[in-house]
Design a protein around this motif. Structure first.
Motif, short mmCIF file in Angstrom:
data_model
loop_
_atom_site.label_atom_id
_atom_site.label_comp_id
_atom_site.label_asym_id
_atom_site.label_seq_id
_atom_site.Cartn_x
_atom_site.Cartn_y
_atom_site.Cartn_z
N THR A 44 1.12 -1.75 0.15
CA THR A 44 0.10 0.05 0.01
C THR A 44 0.93 0.99 -0.12
N ARG A 45 2.39 1.79 -0.03
CA ARG A 45 2.38 2.56 0.69
C ARG A 45 4.35 2.18 0.56
N GLY A 46 4.33 0.98 -0.43
CA GLY A 46 5.81 0.83 -1.01
C GLY A 46 7.42 1.14 -0.39
N PHE A 47 6.65 0.75 0.84
CA PHE A 47 8.22 0.82 2.67
C PHE A 47 7.80 -0.18 3.11
N ALA A 48 9.12 -0.70 2.74
CA ALA A 48 9.48 -1.73 3.77
C ALA A 48 10.19 -1.27 5.24
N PRO A 49 9.15 -1.32 6.41
CA PRO A 49 9.86 -0.91 7.52
C PRO A 49 11.01 -1.99 8.26
N GLU A 50 12.41 -1.36 8.53
CA GLU A 50 12.91 -2.56 9.58
C GLU A 50 12.22 -3.43 10.60
N ALA A 51 12.45 -5.06 10.30
CA ALA A 51 11.95 -5.26 11.40
C ALA A 51 12.15 -4.75 12.90
N GLU A 52 13.11 -4.81 13.11
CA GLU A 52 13.18 -4.81 14.95
C GLU A 52 12.69 -3.45 15.16
N ALA A 53 12.71 -2.42 14.19
CA ALA A 53 12.11 -0.99 14.42
C ALA A 53 10.86 -1.06 14.46
N LEU A 54 10.36 -1.90 14.14
CA LEU A 54 8.46 -2.23 13.57
C LEU A 54 8.27 -2.84 15.11
N GLU A 55 8.35 -3.47 15.50
CA GLU A 55 8.33 -4.47 16.83
C GLU A 55 8.70 -3.61 17.98
N ALA A 56 9.91 -2.88 17.90
CA ALA A 56 10.00 -1.98 18.97
C ALA A 56 9.14 -1.10 18.59
N GLN A 57 8.69 -0.18 18.31
CA GLN A 57 7.42 0.58 18.01
C GLN A 57 5.58 0.68 18.45
N LEU A 58 5.86 -0.91 18.15
CA LEU A 58 4.61 -2.06 18.83
C LEU A 58 4.40 -2.07 20.19
N ARG A 59 5.34 -2.52 20.93
CA ARG A 59 5.82 -2.99 21.59
C ARG A 59 5.49 -1.51 22.49
N GLN A 60 6.42 -0.79 22.68
CA GLN A 60 6.38 0.62 23.34
C GLN A 60 5.36 1.78 22.92
N PRO A 66 0.69 6.77 15.72
CA PRO A 66 1.56 6.81 14.73
C PRO A 66 2.84 6.81 15.42
N ALA A 67 2.62 6.76 14.12
CA ALA A 67 4.72 6.04 14.00
C ALA A 67 5.23 6.87 12.93
N GLU A 68 6.85 6.77 13.19
CA GLU A 68 7.65 7.08 12.50
C GLU A 68 8.54 5.99 11.77
N LEU A 69 8.83 5.24 11.14
CA LEU A 69 9.86 4.18 11.16
C LEU A 69 10.28 4.36 9.91
N PRO A 70 11.88 4.08 10.60
CA PRO A 70 13.12 4.10 9.47
C PRO A 70 12.63 2.84 8.10
N GLY A 71 13.45 1.88 7.76
CA GLY A 71 13.61 1.45 6.41
C GLY A 71 14.04 1.95 4.73
N TRP A 72 13.09 1.23 3.77
CA TRP A 72 13.14 1.30 2.48
C TRP A 72 12.38 1.14 1.70
N GLU A 73 13.01 1.86 0.54
CA GLU A 73 11.68 2.16 -0.13
C GLU A 73 11.28 0.55 -0.72
N ALA A 74 10.52 -0.41 -1.46
CA ALA A 74 10.12 -1.71 -1.74
C ALA A 74 9.27 -1.04 -2.87
N TRP A 75 8.65 -2.23 -3.23
CA TRP A 75 7.86 -3.09 -4.89
C TRP A 75 7.37 -3.89 -4.62
N ALA A 76 5.92 -4.35 -4.65
CA ALA A 76 5.18 -5.49 -4.79
C ALA A 76 5.72 -6.47 -5.57
N GLY A 77 6.16 -7.36 -5.35
CA GLY A 77 7.03 -8.79 -6.30
C GLY A 77 8.45 -8.48 -6.77
#
Length: 184
Positions: A44-60, A66-77
């Protein structure tokens, strides 16, 4: 009723003094919720968040923050990732992204409950589902699951393993006392 939801596994059981009435288990846990969320954000957003940052955001901060997460540009497929970037996410993005695994979990629990007799099922309406495990350290996960299940949830804090908590409750209800002894 007891549900333990850990990092990578769940266990559900309806237990009475007569024993285990029904149970279900499977490979759904906090990791699968995060994986579903990452897949949703890639699509939906063309964005792949870092797994560790995503889990830390959810736990905290939980599901509804709302969240601001580090990650990378990504494309489906595609398997490759693009440039590093961050993304601002709305609370709805987090909740919607976790739905596939939560719906599978809810359906496995409902399927187990349907194995009970009608009398046993109706008796469960007045009993809360006791939940524990590492996944329930995520604020808001309990209320989201309660909505999907249509049940009251009682979070066991700290997240005690259900077998230990269940044994202690039975011992208290039977009026027994537990004594501690020193080894040696």
């Amino acid at each position: 009723m007891v549900l333990s939801l850990s990092t990578d596994w769940f266990e559900f059981a309806v237990i009475s003094l007569a024993g285990n009435l029904v149970s279900a288990e499977g490979a759904i846990g906090l990791r699968s919720l995060c994986e579903d969320l990452r897949n949703h954000l890639v699509l939906t957003r063309g964005f792949a968040p870092e797994a560790e940052a995503l889990e830390a955001q959810l736990r905290q901060k939980g599901i509804q923050a709302p969240a601001e997460l580090p990650g990378w540009e990504a494309w489906a497929g595609h398997t490759e990732l693009g440039r590093q970037r961050s993304a601002d996410l709305r609370p709805g993005d987090l909740a919607l992204g976790m739905l596939p695994s939560l719906v599978r979990l809810a359906e496995r629990i409902k399927s187990a409950v349907r194995e009970l007799t009608r009398e046993q099922q109706s008796a469960l309406h007045s009993v809360p589902l006791h939940v524990c495990g590492h996944a329930f350290t995520v604020p808001g996960l309990d209320s989201m699951l309660a909505t999907l299940l249509g049940m009251k949830l009682q979070v066991l804090n700290p997240p005690t393993p259900p077998a230990v908590d269940g044994c202690l409750r039975v011992i208290r209800e039977l009026g027994s006392t537990v004594t501690k002894t020193k080894a040696g």
